[in-house]
Design an enzyme around this catalytic site. Structure first.
Site, PDB file in Angstrom:
ATOM      1  N   LYS A  26      -4.576  -2.652  13.790  1.00  0.00           N
ATOM      2  CA  LYS A  26      -3.953  -1.559  14.526  1.00  0.00           C
ATOM      3  C   LYS A  26      -4.449  -1.554  15.976  1.00  0.00           C
ATOM      4  O   LYS A  26      -5.632  -1.732  16.244  1.00  0.00           O
ATOM      5  CB  LYS A  26      -4.258  -0.223  13.850  1.00  0.00           C
ATOM      6  CG  LYS A  26      -3.622  -0.080  12.476  1.00  0.00           C
ATOM      7  CD  LYS A  26      -3.878   1.298  11.901  1.00  0.00           C
ATOM      8  CE  LYS A  26      -3.219   1.451  10.529  1.00  0.00           C
ATOM      9  NZ  LYS A  26      -3.929   0.738   9.469  1.00  0.00           N
ATOM     10  N   GLU A  79       0.842  -1.198   0.000  1.00  0.00           N
ATOM     11  CA  GLU A  79       0.000   0.000   0.000  1.00  0.00           C
ATOM     12  C   GLU A  79       0.878   1.249   0.000  1.00  0.00           C
ATOM     13  O   GLU A  79       2.077   1.185   0.276  1.00  0.00           O
ATOM     14  CB  GLU A  79      -0.914   0.000   1.216  1.00  0.00           C
ATOM     15  CG  GLU A  79      -0.184  -0.193   2.533  1.00  0.00           C
ATOM     16  CD  GLU A  79      -0.698   0.684   3.650  1.00  0.00           C
ATOM     17  OE1 GLU A  79      -0.889   1.883   3.389  1.00  0.00           O
ATOM     18  OE2 GLU A  79      -0.871   0.173   4.772  1.00  0.00           O
ATOM     19  N   LYS A 126      -5.648  10.538   0.635  1.00  0.00           N
ATOM     20  CA  LYS A 126      -5.773   9.210   1.236  1.00  0.00           C
ATOM     21  C   LYS A 126      -6.997   8.549   0.610  1.00  0.00           C
ATOM     22  O   LYS A 126      -8.132   8.956   0.855  1.00  0.00           O
ATOM     23  CB  LYS A 126      -5.923   9.319   2.749  1.00  0.00           C
ATOM     24  CG  LYS A 126      -5.977   7.982   3.463  1.00  0.00           C
ATOM     25  CD  LYS A 126      -6.110   8.175   4.972  1.00  0.00           C
ATOM     26  CE  LYS A 126      -6.201   6.832   5.684  1.00  0.00           C
ATOM     27  NZ  LYS A 126      -6.373   7.004   7.153  1.00  0.00           N
ATOM     28  N   ASP A 135     -18.332   2.986  13.341  1.00  0.00           N
ATOM     29  CA  ASP A 135     -17.112   3.228  12.561  1.00  0.00           C
ATOM     30  C   ASP A 135     -16.395   1.904  12.325  1.00  0.00           C
ATOM     31  O   ASP A 135     -15.740   1.367  13.216  1.00  0.00           O
ATOM     32  CB  ASP A 135     -16.206   4.208  13.307  1.00  0.00           C
ATOM     33  CG  ASP A 135     -15.091   4.759  12.421  1.00  0.00           C
ATOM     34  OD1 ASP A 135     -14.896   4.220  11.315  1.00  0.00           O
ATOM     35  OD2 ASP A 135     -14.419   5.720  12.834  1.00  0.00           O
ATOM     36  N   SER A 165     -13.896   0.018   9.407  1.00  0.00           N
ATOM     37  CA  SER A 165     -13.056   0.290   8.246  1.00  0.00           C
ATOM     38  C   SER A 165     -13.546  -0.450   7.001  1.00  0.00           C
ATOM     39  O   SER A 165     -13.968  -1.608   7.070  1.00  0.00           O
ATOM     40  CB  SER A 165     -11.615  -0.126   8.546  1.00  0.00           C
ATOM     41  OG  SER A 165     -10.814  -0.043   7.391  1.00  0.00           O
ATOM     42  N   ALA A 166     -13.445   0.240   5.870  1.00  0.00           N
ATOM     43  CA  ALA A 166     -13.755  -0.387   4.581  1.00  0.00           C
ATOM     44  C   ALA A 166     -12.779  -1.508   4.248  1.00  0.00           C
ATOM     45  O   ALA A 166     -13.068  -2.339   3.382  1.00  0.00           O
ATOM     46  CB  ALA A 166     -13.722   0.667   3.473  1.00  0.00           C
TER      47      ALA A 166
END
Length: 299
Positions: free
Chosen positions: A158, A24, A85, A137, A139-140
């Site tokens: 994380k 990435e 981003k 919330d 993450s995709a």
């Protein structure tokens, strides 16, 4: 309309059926400060080459998804101020406007899948955020992994996230999770959490990926690798700093795509740079393991 473009090295590697490892680019533009970001990116690519695989750093350049970057393009990502981003939802807009975009885990997974690249090394996965019941919330990264036929190697989720809920959601999505020669899921900055996972070896992973190809299953496989022992942080120490960082983010109403860079920067300051050292170490280790997987898979 073909939005994928390949470096000469990656084009040859695909034609010659060589092992390739995707990388990435958000870690370059938003995950680390300059000049450590550039140095880390180039060293990670060299580690993959030393293991006999071909590195494919992915980013958005001049209206196309670029598979494989030159040194100058990596420098550009690490020094420009307006790099976007780019998660999956942002991808069409960034491409249409011909902006420079750094790909998140989700977008890199998408691009690697489209390019036929089966292995992807990153630092840490996005996941389910703490207080998810309040903010929803998630993450995709997780949703995209359910649609990308890759093996993603990371040091876990994380540490700023809700790890048990993330693993539960991955199970719901049908994404299998393994520990590389460990039966405890890693904690990113520290070597293990209380979450039990099935251990897997290099040979077992290569065999699994080949069977998965035969079954035509499209979801990813996640292999979590503990940070090298010499660079691991004390679990209680780093968790205390993370908790305080989350309180600061909440007070400042920082959320969405801005929260992870804020938290990582705060953690780096509070650990006097030790967290950055750990982050670089685990990224290099993940790249080495992913390259070994890719080479074994091609044998």
């Amino acid at each position: 309309m073909n939005v994928l473009t390949y470096s000469d090295e990656i084009r040859r590697a695909l034609i010659e059926n060589k092992p390739i490892v995707a990388l990435e680019s958000t870690i370059i533009s938003h995950g680390m400060p300059y000049p450590e970001n550039i140095k880390m990116a180039l060293e990670v690519e060299q580690i993959i080459k030393d293991e006999g695989a071909v590195p494919a750093t992915i980013a958005i350049m001049d209206g196309q998804i670029k598979i494989g970057l030159t040194k100058d393009e990596i420098e550009r990502l690490g020094t420009e101020d307006d790099v976007v981003k780019t998660s999956v939802r942002d991808l069409p807009g960034v491409l249409a406007k011909e902006l420079t975009g750094a790909t998140t885990v989700a977008t890199t997974a998408y691009a690697a899948h489209q390019a036929g690249i089966r292995f992807f090394a990153t630092g840490g996965l996005g996941g389910v955020h703490r207080d998810v019941a309040e903010h929803l919330d998630i993450s995709a990264d997780l949703v995209q992994l359910a649609k990308s036929n890759i093996c993603i190697v990371s040091a876990g989720v994380k540490s700023i996230l809700d790890i048990p809920k993330t693993l539960e959601f991955l199970e719901t999505l049908g994404v299998p999770v393994y520990g590389y020669e460990t039966d405890r899921y890693p904690g990113f900055y520290f070597r293990e959490t209380d979450q039990v996972v099935e251990s897997i070896t290099r040979d077992e992973l290569a065999a699994l990926m080949k069977v998965k190809d035969h079954l035509n299953m499209k979801q990813a496989v996640h292999v979590a690798v503990p940070v090298p022992n010499q660079d691991a942080m004390d679990r209680e120490f780093i968790q205390g700093i993370i908790d305080k960082a989350l309180i600061q983010a909440n007070k400042k109403d920082i959320k969405g795509k801005d929260i992870t860079p804020f938290l990582l920067s705060h953690i780096k300051d509070q650990t006097e740079g030790e967290s950055l050292k750990t982050n670089i170490s685990l990224m290099k280790n993940n790249a080495k393991v992913a390259a070994q997987f890719a080479v074994r898979y091609k044998q």
